[in-house]
Design an enzyme around this catalytic site. Structure first.
Site, PDB file in Angstrom:
ATOM      1  N   GLY A  47       0.821  -1.206   0.000  1.00  0.00           N
ATOM      2  CA  GLY A  47       0.000   0.000   0.000  1.00  0.00           C
ATOM      3  C   GLY A  47       0.852   1.251   0.000  1.00  0.00           C
ATOM      4  CB  ALA A  48       4.305   1.740  -1.044  1.00  0.00           C
ATOM      5  CB  SER A 168      -6.748   1.006  13.011  1.00  0.00           C
ATOM      6  OG  SER A 168      -7.712   1.998  13.304  1.00  0.00           O
ATOM      7  CE1 TYR A 194      -9.547  -0.027   8.420  1.00  0.00           C
ATOM      8  CE2 TYR A 194     -10.241   1.053  10.450  1.00  0.00           C
ATOM      9  CZ  TYR A 194      -9.285   0.835   9.471  1.00  0.00           C
ATOM     10  OH  TYR A 194      -8.070   1.469   9.548  1.00  0.00           O
TER      11      TYR A 194
END
Length: 322
Positions: A47-48, A168, A194
């Protein structure tokens, strides 16, 4: 945890260094921004091509690391890499869709590197509309958790230093039902799904470190979360109201991507014990500077973590040899 260092600013109030971190203002509290040199180290960041993944990549390459940008959209990844304030020859863009088992296998097979010092499991989606993944779970659980389980297993024989698992604050209060990962028995809740995927991330972190330790491996697993950071991830939310809040309200209260990336960079570069979890030091861990942080009771339940590992390995076919 490694003692914080502050270095010597080039001018009053400025952060030391040039390029990526130059010109940033150092608050009086003296935040950690002194990223050690990474020359000769190889890092893979999933995810860069956006948000904290791109910022993490830029900072690490600026400090001398060879960074593989593992991204779904290669053309976008190349544009992002070309715009980074880091030596372009240190940036290697490769295709990877962490929700696709075939893409993960192709990425690992095509990664022509003898070693990977650090793997940063960062890619993710947030509160997306319901979709069933290739593994039969909801897509968020697949993208945020299962894909990284499989990728880590495939790369682990080449990893020399550590795996950084990105979670998260949404893991707190999450309802992770391992018997209903496709949400067929419950009404699908985008933010609930999520949070469940982020709790699974922390289970993976803890159980991976437990198994590495038991196997006598020198590789360590470290966790991180970016707090409240301005990122395009909220724009993928399945709820229109939340997309508008993310687009207009979130930037007012959140950190810039470079600052949100610092907990990930700290976890990737500093001498911290395995299973340490790094996040911002401010109220609610929403803003601030890297420090060791806590996690929910569910995230520290070893039996829950072991069961999450077993279910994840069964679904993905991942083989760790641990």
């Amino acid at each position: 945890m490694h003692r914080r260092t502050h270095g010597h600013p080039r001018r009053a109030g400025a952060v030391p260094g040039d390029g990526v971190l130059s010109g940033l203002r150092r608050p009086r509290s003296g935040p950690w921004v002194d990223v050690p040199r990474q020359d000769g180290r190889v890092v893979v960041v999933t995810g860069a091509s956006a948000g904290v993944g791109a910022a993490t990549t830029e900072i690490l390459a600026h400090r001398g690391a060879h960074v593989v940008l593992a991204v779904r959209d290669v053309e976008k990844g190349r544009r992002v890499a070309d715009a980074m304030r880091a030596p372009r020859h240190l940036l290697d863009v490769r295709r990877l869709d962490v929700a696709d088992p075939d893409s993960i296998a192709a990425f690992a097979d095509g990664l022509d590197l003898d070693r990977v010092d650090v793997l940063v499991d960062n890619a993710g989606v947030m509160a997306t509309a319901y979709r069933v993944s290739a593994w039969g779970t909801d897509d968020q659980f697949a993208t945020n958790h299962l894909g990284h389980v499989l990728l880590t297993a495939l790369l682990l024989p080449r990893i020399t230093d550590r795996v950084v698992v990105v979670s998260s604050q949404s893991h707190r209060g999450a309802d992770l039902d391992l018997d209903d990962l496709d949400w067929s028995r419950r009404g699908y809740r985008p933010y609930g799904a999520y949070g469940a995927s982020k709790l699974a991330n922390l289970h993976f972190l803890a159980e991976l470190q437990r198994r590495l330790t038991a196997a006598g491996s020198r590789v360590r697993a470290v966790g991180a979360h970016p707090g409240s950071t301005r990122s395009a991830i909220t724009q993928g939310a399945g709820n229109g109201l939340m997309r508008r809040i993310g687009a207009f309200g979130h930037p007012l209260v959140s950190m810039p991507p470079w600052q949100g990336a610092l907990p990930l960079v700290y976890a990737a570069t500093m001498d911290v014990p395995g299973n340490t979890y790094i996040g911002p030091d401010g109220p609610g861990e929403l803003r601030g500077w890297p420090t060791a942080v806590g996690r929910s009771r569910a995230a520290t339940d070893p039996d829950f973590a072991r069961r999450t590992w077993e279910v994840s390995v069964q679904l993905t076919g991942a083989r760790f040899g641990l």
